[in-house]
Every structure is written in C-alpha cells, then in structure tokens.
Design a protein around this motif. Structure first.
Motif, PDB file in Angstrom:
ATOM      1  N   LEU A   1       0.828  -1.213   0.000  1.00 38.55           N
ATOM      2  CA  LEU A   1       0.000   0.000   0.000  1.00 38.55           C
ATOM      3  C   LEU A   1       0.865   1.267   0.000  1.00 38.55           C
ATOM      4  O   LEU A   1       0.572   2.231  -0.699  1.00 38.55           O
ATOM      5  CB  LEU A   1      -0.927   0.019   1.217  1.00 38.55           C
ATOM      6  N   ARG A   2       1.937   1.236   0.784  1.00 38.39           N
ATOM      7  CA  ARG A   2       2.847   2.398   0.801  1.00 38.39           C
ATOM      8  C   ARG A   2       3.484   2.588  -0.579  1.00 38.39           C
ATOM      9  O   ARG A   2       3.656   3.706  -1.048  1.00 38.39           O
ATOM     10  CB  ARG A   2       3.941   2.195   1.851  1.00 38.39           C
ATOM     11  N   PHE A   3       3.827   1.463  -1.207  1.00 37.98           N
ATOM     12  CA  PHE A   3       4.431   1.516  -2.549  1.00 37.98           C
ATOM     13  C   PHE A   3       3.454   2.172  -3.537  1.00 37.98           C
ATOM     14  O   PHE A   3       3.825   3.048  -4.305  1.00 37.98           O
ATOM     15  CB  PHE A   3       4.796   0.096  -3.008  1.00 37.98           C
ATOM     16  N   LEU A   4       2.192   1.748  -3.478  1.00 36.10           N
ATOM     17  CA  LEU A   4       1.174   2.312  -4.378  1.00 36.10           C
ATOM     18  C   LEU A   4       1.035   3.817  -4.171  1.00 36.10           C
ATOM     19  O   LEU A   4       0.998   4.587  -5.121  1.00 36.10           O
ATOM     20  CB  LEU A   4      -0.196   1.680  -4.095  1.00 36.10           C
ATOM     21  N   SER A   5       0.961   4.206  -2.908  1.00 37.39           N
ATOM     22  CA  SER A   5       0.745   5.604  -2.580  1.00 37.39           C
ATOM     23  C   SER A   5       1.911   6.474  -3.049  1.00 37.39           C
ATOM     24  O   SER A   5       1.731   7.645  -3.388  1.00 37.39           O
ATOM     25  CB  SER A   5       0.559   5.746  -1.074  1.00 37.39           C
ATOM     26  N   ALA A   6       3.125   5.878  -3.082  1.00 40.33           N
ATOM     27  CA  ALA A   6       4.319   6.650  -3.462  1.00 40.33           C
ATOM     28  C   ALA A   6       4.514   6.742  -4.978  1.00 40.33           C
ATOM     29  O   ALA A   6       5.407   7.453  -5.441  1.00 40.33           O
ATOM     30  CB  ALA A   6       5.556   6.001  -2.827  1.00 40.33           C
ATOM     31  N   GLN A   7       3.686   6.005  -5.746  1.00 39.17           N
ATOM     32  CA  GLN A   7       3.879   6.008  -7.207  1.00 39.17           C
ATOM     33  C   GLN A   7       3.526   7.365  -7.801  1.00 39.17           C
ATOM     34  O   GLN A   7       2.577   8.020  -7.372  1.00 39.17           O
ATOM     35  CB  GLN A   7       3.007   4.921  -7.867  1.00 39.17           C
ATOM     36  N   GLU A   8       4.306   7.736  -8.801  1.00 38.36           N
ATOM     37  CA  GLU A   8       4.048   8.998  -9.491  1.00 38.36           C
ATOM     38  C   GLU A   8       2.666   8.914 -10.137  1.00 38.36           C
ATOM     39  O   GLU A   8       2.296   7.906 -10.721  1.00 38.36           O
ATOM     40  CB  GLU A   8       5.111   9.194 -10.582  1.00 38.36           C
ATOM     41  N   GLY A   9       1.900   9.975  -9.988  1.00 36.64           N
ATOM     42  CA  GLY A   9       0.567   9.948 -10.602  1.00 36.64           C
ATOM     43  C   GLY A   9      -0.507   9.428  -9.673  1.00 36.64           C
ATOM     44  O   GLY A   9      -1.685   9.510  -9.976  1.00 36.64           O
TER      45      GLY A   9
END
Length: 595
Positions: free
Chosen positions: A560-568
C-alpha cells in the motif's frame, strides 16, 4: 529512542488521538486519590505502551502489575484493574478479591473495562459475589496508532470470532473506532466494502451516524474514502511467506507492539542469556527507508551504506578536512547505531532465509499460487506431515492449498485429515473443525475460481524486479497480494468496472456515497494528477483509509505504501486493522485442543 512511535509525519493528526487517549487514562488514575496498584491485562499492557510511557504512569504514584491467576502482591489499599471485556478475566479478579478477604485485607477495588463494559462480565462478578465491592467504569480505547500511517483496533480474535463463533461484537467495535475518527476528521463521504463483515461494518457505521451524527461542519472532510476489506476475501496472501524486511522480521522474530525481542548476543551485546527489546518504527530513519524493501535489496543497501561510511572514514584519516566536511562526517556517524542495529538484524534473518528448507517452501508456495501442479503440492504437504514438521507450518501451507483449490476432493480431504490426527494427536480435532467451519480447510464442492481471479487481476508477475519494482508483486517476489489489487482498483475506478471479478470472491460488496455528500468530489477519478483533483483544500493530497477486518500483514502494508508513493497516484493512505498478523498468528487463533 522514544518508546511511543513518532507521529509527526502522519497524513492526519494521529498525535491528537493519542494525546486524547493519554488524557483519558490519566484522568481515571488522578480521580482515584492516593497510592494505587494498577493491574493491567498483559496484552492490553502492550497496546498501552504505544499510547503512554510507563515512566509517565509512575508519576501518578502507581505500582504496575500484570493480571494473572496469582493474587496481587502490593501494600496499596486501592487496586485498579484495567482489562478488556473478557469473561475469563473476571474469574481471576474475583479470586483475587476472595483471597484478600480470606487474609483480612481491606481494599478498594476499581475495574475499568476497555473499551466498554459488558453485561456478561458484570454478571460473572455478581455470581462470584464481588460485584458490590467494585467501582466500575470504562476506558474508551478503540484505536491505537501503531505508526504514522497505521491504526490498530487491537482485536486479535476478530477473524476467528466472526468465522467460527458467529460472534460479530468486534464489528461494532470497528465501526465505533471509525466513527470516533470521523468525529475528529469529518464524515467520510465515500465508502466501499467487500466481504460479509466489511459490509456489516459499513451498515453499523451508517446507523451510528444516524443515531449520533458527527457534525459535517468541515468544508472538506480530511478522509475522502473508506475502503473496507474482509480478511476472508483474501486468505491466500497471509499464508504466503512475506519477503519484505519488516515482513520477514515478523515471520521469524514476531514484531509485538513495534518491538522484536531477541537474544542480546544477536545485537552484539555480550550478556549471556539476556533478552533485548529492539524498537522498530518510523522514528528510526534507516528503518523507515528499508522496512518496505524486498529483503534481497535490504542487504545490498546496508552493504552500500557501510562501504560509503568506511570510505569517508579513510578520507578523514588520510586528508585534511574542512570544518564543514568534519561536521558532515560527524552527522553520518550519528546514524551508526541504527546501521549496526539493522546489520545485526539482517545478518540474523539471513540464517533463516538461506536455509534450503525455507527456499523449498517458497518454491512450493509459488507453485500453489500459480496452481500449476496439484499432485506435487499434495505430495509436499503429505511429506511434511510424515516428517512431523511443526503443525502450524503444515496447516499454513494446507490452508493456502485448500483456498486456491476451493477445498480438496473428498478422498484427499479425508486422507489428509486422518494423517494429521494420527501424526499430531486426536486432540487437534477441534482445530481442524474450526478451520473447516471457517472454510479454510474443507471438502471441494465445486470447481474453484482462483485461476480466473489470478488471471483477471494479474496476481502472478513473471520476472519481478525487486530492486526497481514497478508493481506491488515485489513484496512476495512475483505474487501481487489480492487484497491490495482490490484496493488498487477501488481507488482507481470504484467497484463498478470489476463487478464480475468481485462476484468470484467471498462475500457481498457495496459502494455508497454518504448522505450530505452527493456533490462531493467523486473519487472515481482519483487515479492520477491528470484528474486535476490530486490536491484538496490546503494543498494536501486526498486521503484513503483502508481498513482490514480480520488483520493485515506487513507485506500488504508495504504494498500500500508503494502504491501511494507512485508517481501519478493522487492519494495518501492510512491503514486501519483489527491487528497486524502473519500466517502463523492467524492460524494460531484457530488452534484449540481437546484436553
């Protein structure tokens, strides 16, 4: 390092929630004048360590004790019990009071139930003839900030209670916790739920809003969307071995209330047989940087940092440095204790992850998830039973196998059940009954949906780059957690475009816009900056609260943290959970033995 986690960087003001919980507890203790003995149920004590430091409690003239069957040894005349509303604990407290009476001790007794009093508990106190001696109150602790983006409702039995015992009391507790959040941060306009329990929580939450309305005087609520996911919807993910740094620490060392406890020698402290508590939360900057990485990458990152430090040291001793260069070097030295801590921990983890047995288990998990060879999976589990590997390890893989196949054919189910009881003892029949009741190890009644779900949601990603990931599958080195794929879709476009996939998964699903928010910004367009609404009032990003009913793993949190940090990606995420779990701790809750 601070005992309670640092919440300064939370997307919402979790610090104010924690401070309110501190004030509530301090008020209870201040109102009972004089010296007192505070008796805390041990698990609750762990939760409280995330709220308030022991040293603060002692400032109020308090002796601390853990609740057990043994009588309380204290000179205090006032005894204050702080306990969850569990019936078995009432027997302990009653026996303490009877023991004091038999010794002629005169004491004042107080019971504060967490988070609320229950009639059944008070009835036991009446039956034991001690109720009239008690002053009874409540300490309304419904949620505990575990870290800057994690809230725990501290309900470690919720999944088993709902699935096996038919007890849905915990769902009221979850709804109440979310309602309390709303009273601080505004009514959440969009709610999406998947799974029987999650849909119930959403219903209870709406009822609470009708009965005890939270004023919607906030122009823009701080939390835009609530996504509720049942653990039952995805029991594949927690049964797989987590491969992130924090996930592996939990798998092998068990993280409890943001700590691991291990032999001091592992951390380089030469004290024979001494245990040591190592804190693990975002207050540790290095841990914050590496916690969500795949473990393979963590070892490389630590190696690079150590090499860089060594080079700096060499330069310091061989060349003349300016004052500012010296200052930079000293600053780097300040991070040395953190470096040493994580090098020691990583080295210790490697002793587990390099074992052929661990690597073979990983291979088998991937084979089961890919659903590529039923026979070899069945034989592997059969062999584990014959070798008498720890029962929890066997059950964990068996659940993964059963869930991905929608059960085992009757012949195989009966055979494995019989083998388990012969090898581990017939007292484990209660455990197997619990697992069957929860649908985790059962007879196959129809062809399963796993292959369709796996394909439709792209859960298996070949050639995952764990060093530079572009997909959440990196947390399991090739398997994208089903639960987080659902969140990904729910955030991007809501449930509607994926109706058909949702029907293949357990339980109903709902999507509601709460009353009074018909005109609020639709969340369906939140997938990226292009939508133009990635910032809400005050320049903050939109906020999603993802609640896992039945527990969440550290690997899912990392995804979830990875998703939130994605550009866009136009949102921040806060995670709410009944408890942080792993495959072992989940299976343990179903374990019961006939004595």
């Amino acid at each position: 390092m601070a005992q309670t986690p640092n919440l300064d960087n939370s997307p919402i003001n979790l610090k104010s929630l924690r401070e309110q919980s501190q004030r509530d507890l301090v008020k209870i203790l201040k109102d009972i004048r004089g010296k007192k003995c505070l008796v805390i149920e041990p698990k609750l004590g762990g939760s409280l360590s995330l709220i308030i430091q022991t040293s603060v409690l002692k400032e109020y003239g308090i002796e601390l004790r853990h609740l057990s069957a043994e009588p309380v040894q204290t000179d205090c005349t006032k005894v204050v019990y702080l306990v969850p509303s569990q019936r078995d604990l009432m027997k302990f407290i009653s026996s303490h009071v009877h023991d004091d009476i038999s010794k002629g001790l005169q004491r004042e007794y107080y019971i504060y139930f967490v988070p609320r009093r229950e009639v059944q508990c008070e009835r036991i106190l009446e039956e034991e003839k001690v109720h009239h001696l008690m002053t009874i109150g409540e300490y309304p602790l419904y949620l505990v900030p575990v870290d800057e983006d994690i809230l725990s409702f501290e309900l470690d039995l919720a999944y088993k209670e709902c699935q096996v015992d038919g007890d849905t009391g915990s769902l009221w507790h979850i709804a109440k916790a979310i309602h309390k959040l709303e009273s601080s941060f505004g009514v959440i306009p969009n709610v999406r739920a998947k799974g029987k329990s999650s849909v119930l929580v959403a219903d209870i939450l709406n009822r609470m809003q009708t009965e005890e309305p939270v004023s919607s005087d906030m122009a823009v609520p701080e939390i835009n969307t609530l996504i509720l996911i049942d653990r039952e919807v995805d029991m594949v993910t927690p049964m797989c071995s987590q491969l992130t740094y924090e996930g592996l620490l939990d798998e092998f060392l068990r993280i409890n209330n943001s700590y691991v406890e291990l032999d001091a020698s592992i951390m380089g402290v030469q004290q024979e047989g001494k245990k040591m508590k190592v804190p693990l939360n975002s207050s540790d900057k290095l841990f914050k940087e590496i916690r969500d990485l795949n473990f393979e990458v963590v070892v490389q990152v630590l190696r690079q940092k150590a090499t860089s430090m060594k080079q700096d040291y060499t330069e310091m001793t061989t060349t003349n440095q300016t004052v500012s260069e010296l200052k930079d070097f000293v600053k780097k030295l300040n991070s040395l204790p953190e470096m040493t801590r994580h090098i020691n921990l990583a080295q210790h983890l490697t002793t587990f992850t390099s074992k052929p047995s661990f690597l073979a288990k990983l291979d088998m998990e991937h084979t089961i998830v890919e659903a590529s060879s039923y026979e070899s999976c069945f034989e592997y589990i059969e062999e584990m039973i014959q070798k008498q590997e720890p029962l929890i390890n066997v059950l964990r893989l068996l659940i993964l196998f059963s869930v991905t196949n929608s059960g085992l054919p009757k012949k195989h189910f009966d055979y494995i059940r019989r083998e388990l009881l012969h090898s581990y003892g017939f007292e484990h029949m209660a455990t197997l009954n619990n697992l069957e009741k929860a649908g985790l190890f059962k007879k196959q009644e129809s062809k399963g949906n796993w292959l369709n779900v796996k394909r439709a949601l792209q859960l298996v990603i070949e050639d995952t780059d764990t060093a530079n990931p572009n997909d959440i599958a990196y947390v399991f080195s090739g398997y994208a957690p089903l639960s987080i794929r659902l969140v990904q879709h729910a955030v991007r476009s809501g449930w509607r475009p994926m109706e058909e996939i949702l029907k293949l998964l357990p339980g109903p699903h709902t999507e509601t816009k709460r009353s009074g928010f018909a005109s609020s910004t639709s969340f369906d367009t939140l997938q990226g900056a292009s939508s133009g609404i990635d910032k809400i009032a005050g320049g903050r990003r939109s906020l999603v609260l993802v609640v896992f009913v039945g527990g969440v793993t550290f690997a899912e949190i990392s995804a979830l943290r990875f998703l939130s940090a994605q550009e866009g990606m136009a949102y921040d995420v806060i995670i709410g959970t009944t408890k942080i779990v792993n495959g072992h701790t989940l299976v343990e809750k179903f374990c019961e033995t006939f004595s």
